[in-house]
Design an enzyme around this catalytic site. Structure first.
Site, short mmCIF file in Angstrom:
data_model
loop_
_atom_site.label_atom_id
_atom_site.label_comp_id
_atom_site.label_asym_id
_atom_site.label_seq_id
_atom_site.Cartn_x
_atom_site.Cartn_y
_atom_site.Cartn_z
N PRO A 1 0.85 -1.19 0.00
CA PRO A 1 0.00 0.00 0.00
C PRO A 1 0.89 1.24 0.00
O PRO A 1 1.68 1.42 0.91
CB PRO A 1 -0.78 -0.12 1.32
N GLN B 1 -6.36 -0.87 4.10
CA GLN B 1 -5.39 -0.58 5.16
C GLN B 1 -5.77 0.70 5.90
O GLN B 1 -6.00 1.73 5.27
CB GLN B 1 -3.97 -0.44 4.60
N CYS C 1 4.20 3.20 8.73
CA CYS C 1 4.45 4.44 8.01
C CYS C 1 5.39 5.35 8.82
O CYS C 1 5.09 5.70 9.96
CB CYS C 1 3.15 5.18 7.71
N LYS D 1 1.02 -4.51 8.92
CA LYS D 1 2.30 -4.19 8.28
C LYS D 1 3.08 -3.29 9.24
O LYS D 1 2.54 -2.31 9.76
CB LYS D 1 2.07 -3.47 6.95
N ASN E 1 9.30 -7.30 3.10
CA ASN E 1 9.15 -6.11 2.26
C ASN E 1 10.39 -5.24 2.40
O ASN E 1 10.97 -5.14 3.47
CB ASN E 1 7.89 -5.35 2.71
N ASP F 1 13.24 -3.27 -0.65
CA ASP F 1 14.36 -3.41 -1.59
C ASP F 1 14.24 -4.53 -2.62
O ASP F 1 15.22 -4.81 -3.32
CB ASP F 1 15.70 -3.58 -0.85
#
Length: 330
Positions: A19, A73, A103, A142, A205, A207
């Protein structure tokens, strides 16, 4: 062995679209779905915005049948507001609810939401439990490795969130302090996957920007699936390329110029359909440079594309690009 979140069967080794604010809206999700992504999420949605019925937050709840399985989300700093936001989100009929505890940007983390909760695991657990209780849908999370290098607490986070009922966890291999700089460190993600107490899917998650890397890290870090973010911007073909590599061990040819133009057009059309001509055309401007990355002397065309205000004119320039650069290897 298939990876499952609740009753959602994601196949053997799913590829997820991260997201991303201002990126993973329905038009972008459409072109990623066409290229083989297994699971997608909406842009993150503010719980406060949903409760206040803010138009922008409400619009982000739009999910379409062809996108399934799809998660909505949400993020926020108030437990009760997150509970209410869960009920509002569930009414939009996604396949799952995902909570953003990752975030890092200031106006989220400094308001006690997103990655900020990594500094208060008790509150994070309380908030997660409230969200799980508020819906029959699977709830996933996440997050990041921790707030900074001195507080990499995701191992504890994984155990405690699983205990209150989350059904999958995606971990970005950086701390909040790193933002998006430096290298993602997946070693801790592997430790969590190896923890005998953990029985929910763990997705990695950070790279993953090539099929080779996806294949190497799949083996090295033992995750159940991979979430791709920035590498898919302007390059939704990364999903089909990774899948082809998994299947054959060979690199798929990159998209032709014709395909790039075609996909860019579809993205533009979907953007206009969903947001209306004015906003749809304006918000598409951030994508052109990515779609045509690597084409020499492209600046003049990019300048044209971002200045035009009518779809027909933009499509004409896209045709011109296809004609003009057809001999150029991208």
């Amino acid at each position: 062995m298939s990876v499952k979140i609740g009753n959602i069967d994601l196949g053997e080794f799913p590829l997820l679209l991260a997201p991303m604010e201002d990126v993973s809206d329905p038009p972008f999700r459409y072109v990623c779905k066409q290229n083989g992504v297994d699971m997608m999420y909406t842009e993150f949605i503010s719980s406060e915005g949903l409760i206040r019925d803010a138009a922008k937050s409400r619009q982000k709840l739009d999910v379409f049948e062809y996108e399934r399985p799809i998660g909505i989300q949400i993020f926020g700093s108030d437990v009760e507001h997150m509970r209410q936001a869960t009920e509002i989100s569930a009414a939009a009929k996604p396949d799952l609810i995902d909570i953003n505890y990752g975030c890092p940007v200031k106006n989220v983390a400094c308001r006690g939401a997103g990655a900020s909760l990594l500094q208060d695991i008790d509150k994070m657990v309380q908030m997660t439990a409230a969200v799980v209780k508020a819906t029959n849908l699977p709830v996933t999370v996440k997050t990041r490795l921790g707030w900074d290098d001195n507080t990499k607490n995701v191992y504890e986070v994984a155990e405690r969130l699983q205990d209150v009922g989350i059904q999958a966890l995606t971990i970005h291999g950086r701390t909040r302090a790193q933002m998006y700089k430096g290298k993602a460190d997946w070693a801790l993600i592997r430790e969590i996957k190896r923890n005998p107490r953990i029985n929910i899917p763990i997705f990695g998650n950070g790279d993953v920007d090539s099929p080779q890397k996806a294949a190497d890290w799949r083996l090295e870090y033992e995750v159940d699936g991979i979430m791709v973010g920035r590498a898919s911007i302007g390059y939704p073909w990364i999903f089909r390329e990774i899948k082809h590599f998994f299947k054959t061990g060979e690199q798929l040819d990159p998209p032709t110029l014709k395909e790039r133009v075609e996909t860019c057009k579809i993205h533009l059309q979907k953007s206009v359909e969903w947001k209306g001509p004015k906003t749809g055309i304006f918000e598409m401007r951030r994508h052109y440079a990515n779609y045509f990355k690597g084409i020499p002397n492209f600046k003049e065309y990019r300048t044209k594309l971002v200045s035009l205000e009518h779809m027909n004119a933009i499509e004409e320039v896209l045709q011109e690009i296809e004609y003009q650069f057809s001999g150029v290897l991208v």
